[in-house]
Design an enzyme around this catalytic site. Structure first.
Site, PDB file in Angstrom:
ATOM      1  N   ARG A 104      -9.209   5.209 -22.613  1.00 18.95           N
ATOM      2  CA  ARG A 104      -8.823   4.016 -23.394  1.00 18.95           C
ATOM      3  C   ARG A 104      -7.489   3.468 -22.889  1.00 18.95           C
ATOM      4  O   ARG A 104      -7.121   2.335 -23.214  1.00 18.95           O
ATOM      5  CB  ARG A 104      -8.666   4.338 -24.883  1.00 18.95           C
ATOM      6  CG  ARG A 104      -9.897   4.852 -25.630  1.00 18.95           C
ATOM      7  CD  ARG A 104     -11.130   4.037 -25.396  1.00 18.95           C
ATOM      8  NE  ARG A 104     -11.907   4.587 -24.289  1.00 18.95           N
ATOM      9  CZ  ARG A 104     -12.826   3.909 -23.602  1.00 18.95           C
ATOM     10  NH1 ARG A 104     -13.060   2.650 -23.878  1.00 18.95           N
ATOM     11  NH2 ARG A 104     -13.511   4.468 -22.617  1.00 18.95           N
ATOM     12  N   LYS A 154     -19.657  -2.658 -16.894  1.00 15.88           N
ATOM     13  CA  LYS A 154     -21.037  -2.446 -17.336  1.00 15.88           C
ATOM     14  C   LYS A 154     -21.682  -3.737 -17.830  1.00 15.88           C
ATOM     15  O   LYS A 154     -22.795  -4.090 -17.410  1.00 15.88           O
ATOM     16  CB  LYS A 154     -21.053  -1.398 -18.452  1.00 15.88           C
ATOM     17  CG  LYS A 154     -22.371  -1.276 -19.200  1.00 15.88           C
ATOM     18  CD  LYS A 154     -22.261  -0.274 -20.325  1.00 15.88           C
ATOM     19  CE  LYS A 154     -21.279  -0.706 -21.393  1.00 15.88           C
ATOM     20  NZ  LYS A 154     -21.753  -1.905 -22.143  1.00 15.88           N
ATOM     21  N   THR A 155     -21.008  -4.427 -18.730  1.00 16.21           N
ATOM     22  CA  THR A 155     -21.573  -5.654 -19.290  1.00 16.21           C
ATOM     23  C   THR A 155     -21.768  -6.708 -18.204  1.00 16.21           C
ATOM     24  O   THR A 155     -22.783  -7.411 -18.177  1.00 16.21           O
ATOM     25  CB  THR A 155     -20.648  -6.194 -20.397  1.00 16.21           C
ATOM     26  OG1 THR A 155     -20.509  -5.202 -21.411  1.00 16.21           O
ATOM     27  CG2 THR A 155     -21.217  -7.467 -21.000  1.00 16.21           C
ATOM     28  N   GLN A 185     -19.885   9.346 -21.839  1.00 16.27           N
ATOM     29  CA  GLN A 185     -19.401   8.762 -23.084  1.00 16.27           C
ATOM     30  C   GLN A 185     -20.437   8.891 -24.197  1.00 16.27           C
ATOM     31  O   GLN A 185     -20.438   8.117 -25.158  1.00 16.27           O
ATOM     32  CB  GLN A 185     -19.026   7.290 -22.880  1.00 16.27           C
ATOM     33  CG  GLN A 185     -17.868   7.095 -21.913  1.00 16.27           C
ATOM     34  CD  GLN A 185     -17.386   5.657 -21.856  1.00 16.27           C
ATOM     35  OE1 GLN A 185     -16.772   5.141 -22.784  1.00 16.27           O
ATOM     36  NE2 GLN A 185     -17.669   4.988 -20.741  1.00 16.27           N
ATOM     37  N   ASP A 226     -28.789  -1.674 -23.180  1.00 16.02           N
ATOM     38  CA  ASP A 226     -27.351  -1.441 -23.056  1.00 16.02           C
ATOM     39  C   ASP A 226     -26.971  -0.186 -23.836  1.00 16.02           C
ATOM     40  O   ASP A 226     -27.638   0.184 -24.810  1.00 16.02           O
ATOM     41  CB  ASP A 226     -26.600  -2.657 -23.605  1.00 16.02           C
ATOM     42  CG  ASP A 226     -25.106  -2.580 -23.368  1.00 16.02           C
ATOM     43  OD1 ASP A 226     -24.689  -1.895 -22.413  1.00 16.02           O
ATOM     44  OD2 ASP A 226     -24.346  -3.202 -24.135  1.00 16.02           O
ATOM     45  N   GLU A 227     -25.892   0.481 -23.443  1.00 13.26           N
ATOM     46  CA  GLU A 227     -25.378   1.682 -24.127  1.00 13.26           C
ATOM     47  C   GLU A 227     -26.503   2.707 -24.349  1.00 13.26           C
ATOM     48  O   GLU A 227     -26.652   3.282 -25.432  1.00 13.26           O
ATOM     49  CB  GLU A 227     -24.739   1.305 -25.471  1.00 13.26           C
ATOM     50  CG  GLU A 227     -23.586   0.331 -25.375  1.00 13.26           C
ATOM     51  CD  GLU A 227     -22.302   0.963 -24.828  1.00 13.26           C
ATOM     52  OE1 GLU A 227     -22.353   2.130 -24.409  1.00 13.26           O
ATOM     53  OE2 GLU A 227     -21.267   0.280 -24.821  1.00 13.26           O
TER      54      GLU A 227
END
Length: 706
Positions: free
Chosen positions: A626, A50-51, A273, A242-243
């Site tokens: 995770r 994503k980043t 998420q 973002d997010e």
């Protein structure tokens, strides 16, 4: 007539791209990076880069000629903003001044913009921004101005601040938030609302803004001043977020306003998420984006670079049960690995023993403790494990806060039990009596001194009712102290020492439950922590044995805290214990998820409605994703309540709904019966009499809060 020659020059070839995007990105990422103007929604699955995608899109915009000052990049932490800016600098720093991009948190961007335009709202451009401590001090003043006379426990300043903050971020009246989220304060509603209104009034008078005001006043600026809004939307050629799945109602409104009529907006997030509704995050911001922006481009990133195919198969199977989502299935970029395991255990003690043993085995196989984590739904679910890790000398850190037995509310309850076990425990007495409304430090000292002066052998309950003791109480503390004395009389009954779990429940019923509701937000689940502690204590045959076991964890924690002394070896690695909420965005090579029983994960109170159950499933999905290499899903089959008869637990619905048989995305691990490790012998109980002469804490007692 002269003839002249005119030379035609061959038009230069198109300037080659300075960045080889196709070589650095996968096809899904490249499509999102190369998207044109207009609204763009990037659904970025866990571990899908994503980043990387967002920073490359910023670089591509700069390469296309967008001036850096025309880019607004909104993130949720300054750390994330710095990291993205650094990456953009590496990519595009040779042809653009990346420092001119306005990037940072929503609050940072709002602060910068309000410094330029606050005058339009009647504020000085030199307005002061209150930090949390300053805001609390102002709220203390506002509460004091009300001169409250009610004998009901008024909420702490921090809770009134949380109430005001939630109302701002949800864009709801304080009264509505009070009804929906803090019903325990409804009997005090007029005073709470008046205090909140006074807080807002005082801020305006002194040209002050708290962090939430930065967003609120920026929205006012954009909605009430069309000329300034036009100026800002013209300035920002594109807005990137973002997010996005974590934005609340107010942040979502700001994004839409700043995007303006051009709608050059790129939002990146993962609907699967979205797990922070308790903080005010609005799931409809991301799930409803295509409706608010008809015809928007939607790009999905599904190539996962973190986990093995086996782990992703399990995660995909789980999240597919949610109805409200952007459908996608993660695919692995990595090679095949170990199959996840589902591990039923006899009870919580065996659950802890399995995890501790497996952690040691993995370490022997070369995996460091730093590469492992144990995740759980609520902090109270880790208490048996913390005790087991302390027994085995496995160093651990608690990412989701302080260690369970070091939390203030847990220490409060344990102090009651310490006082029952040892009436000479001065620190325990002072800790519990300070929880009585109206009793301050000076009164506490007088009460303790007068108790010590009573005849030797006076039972504690009688001493608390003695006239010489009661004479030191201010009038406002008399009612609360009487309730405290009644509680201690109940706790010190002869049969009490053999039932530590019942004693803890008695402390809750004796007034501590009301204290928790007034002092802490409901979602902090402190009362649930205490109920879990009572369930844990029911395993012990008497109070001294229970307190001895708790002292073991305190001693182990103290040894780790003192690491660095000449006689103490400093642990070079720690096992991470964390709630799933705190673990979002992180990864480990081996992950254990424990207490996967219905009512624990998902939590009963968090899964009453379909939308709540879907968020709990998203939380489970976050826990699964995770893990990089190994994943273990663990649950106890029984619990031991107060009457000593085991109660069967139902396995979590998130395990039950997974495919079974040959299609099962996991292996089932059956534990062989093992002998439990020996426990320390109990201490001798101290007679139930008042202290005589100097007294201090027992060697294993927890240290008081400072």
């Amino acid at each position: 007539m002269a003839t002249r020659t005119y030379t035609l020059k061959v038009a230069p070839a198109a300037k080659p791209s300075r960045i080889d995007y196709a070589a650095l990105l996968n096809e899904e990422q490249l499509a999102a990076v190369e998207a044109g103007d207009g609204p763009v929604l990037v659904i970025a699955g866990a571990g899908s880069g994503k980043t990387r995608t967002l920073t490359f899109r910023v670089a591509r915009m700069l390469e296309r000629g967008v001036p850096p000052e025309g880019i607004l990049l909104l993130t949720f932490t300054n750390k994330a903003a710095r990291e993205m800016t650094r990456r953009v600098e590496e990519l595009a720093g040779s042809f653009s001044d990346v420092r001119r991009i306005l990037g940072g948190t929503f609050h940072h961007a709002a602060h910068v913009l309000l410094r330029q335009h606050a005058g339009a709202l009647g504020f000085s451009t030199n307005f002061t921004v209150l930090d949390r401590e300053d805001a609390r001090d102002l709220m203390v003043t506002c509460i004091a101005e009300r001169k409250l006379k009610s004998d009901k426990r008024f909420p702490r300043p921090e809770l009134v601040l949380d109430l005001v903050s939630m109302a701002t971020n949800l864009q709801q009246p304080v009264s509505q938030v009070l009804v929906d989220r803090r019903p325990q304060f409804l009997p005090l509603a007029p005073e709470v609302l008046a205090t909140a209104a006074r807080y807002q009034q005082r801020k305006a008078q002194m040209h002050l803004m708290d962090f939430d005001d930065l967003l609120l006043h920026l929205k006012r600026l954009l909605t009430q001043h069309a000329d300034i809004r036009a100026q800002l939307t013209e300035r920002f050629h594109c807005v990137l977020v973002d997010e996005y799945q974590d934005t609340n109602r107010l942040q979502g409104d700001l994004v839409d306003l700043l995007a303006g009529e051009k709608k050059n907006l790129t939002v990146v997030g993962d609907d699967c998420q979205s797990i922070y509704s308790f903080r005010g995050a609005d799931f409809t911001n991301i799930i409803g984006f295509p409706e608010r922006y008809p015809g928007c481009a939607v790009y999905t990133l599904t190539r996962n670079y973190r986990s093995t195919p086996e782990i992703l198969r399990l995660a995909n199977a789980s999240i597919s049960r949610n109805e409200r989502q952007f459908p996608k299935a993660l695919s692995a970029a990595r090679a095949s690995g170990a199959m996840p395991v589902v591990v039923p255990t006899k009870d919580a003690a065996e659950q802890a023993a399995f995890i501790a043993q497996r952690v040691l085995e993995l370490r022997d196989e070369g995996l460091s403790l730093e590469a492992m984590a144990v995740l759980y739904r609520a902090h109270s679910h880790s208490l048996e494990l913390q005790l087991e890790l302390a027994r085995r000398g496995i160093p651990f850190r608690v990412r989701s806060g302080v260690r369970f037995f070091e939390q203030a509310h847990v220490k409060d309850v344990l102090a009651h039990l310490r006082l029952v076990n040892n009436p000479a425990d001065e620190l325990a007495f002072k800790r519990v009596v300070r929880r009585v409304p109206g009793v301050g430090p000076a009164t506490t000292e007088h009460l303790w001194t007068s108790l010590r002066a009573l005849p030797e052998g006076t039972p504690l309950a009688e001493g608390l009712a003695h006239a010489d003791v009661l004479a030191h109480l201010p009038r406002k503390a008399q009612k609360g102290f009487q309730r405290f004395a009644d509680l201690m009389r109940l706790l010190t009954r002869p049969q009490g020492a053999g039932t530590p779990g019942v004693l803890i429940e008695d402390v809750l019923a004796g007034g501590y439950s009301e204290y928790l509701k007034a002092e802490f937000a409901e979602e902090e689940q402190r009362e649930e922590d205490i109920r879990q502690l009572a369930e844990f204590a029911a395993r012990f045959e008497d109070l001294p044995r229970f307190l001895s076991e708790i002292a073991l964890v305190a001693e182990f924690a103290a040894e780790q805290a003192l690491a660095g002394d000449s006689e103490t070896e400093v642990p070079d690695e720690y096992l991470t214990l964390s709630t799933v909420h705190q673990a979002k965005g992180l990864e480990w090579r081996a992950v254990f998820v424990l207490w996967l029983a219905d009512g624990r994960f998902p939590l009963s109170l968090a899964s009453r409605l379909p939308e709540e159950e879907e968020e709990e499933r998203r939380l489970f999905y976050v826990a699964l994703t995770r893990a990089r290499d190994e994943l273990a899903l663990v649950y106890p089959l029984t619990v031991l309540p107060r009457d000593g008869e085991r109660i069967l637990l139902r396995v979590s619905r998130f395990i039950e709904e997974l495919p079974v048989g040959e299609a099962a995305p996991y292996d089932r691990l059956v534990l062989a019966t093992v002998e439990e490790p020996p426990v320390a012998p109990p201490r001798e109980a101290t007679p139930d009499v008042l202290p005589q002469g100097p007294a201090g804490p027992s060697p294993g007692d927890p240290k008081p809060d400072t």
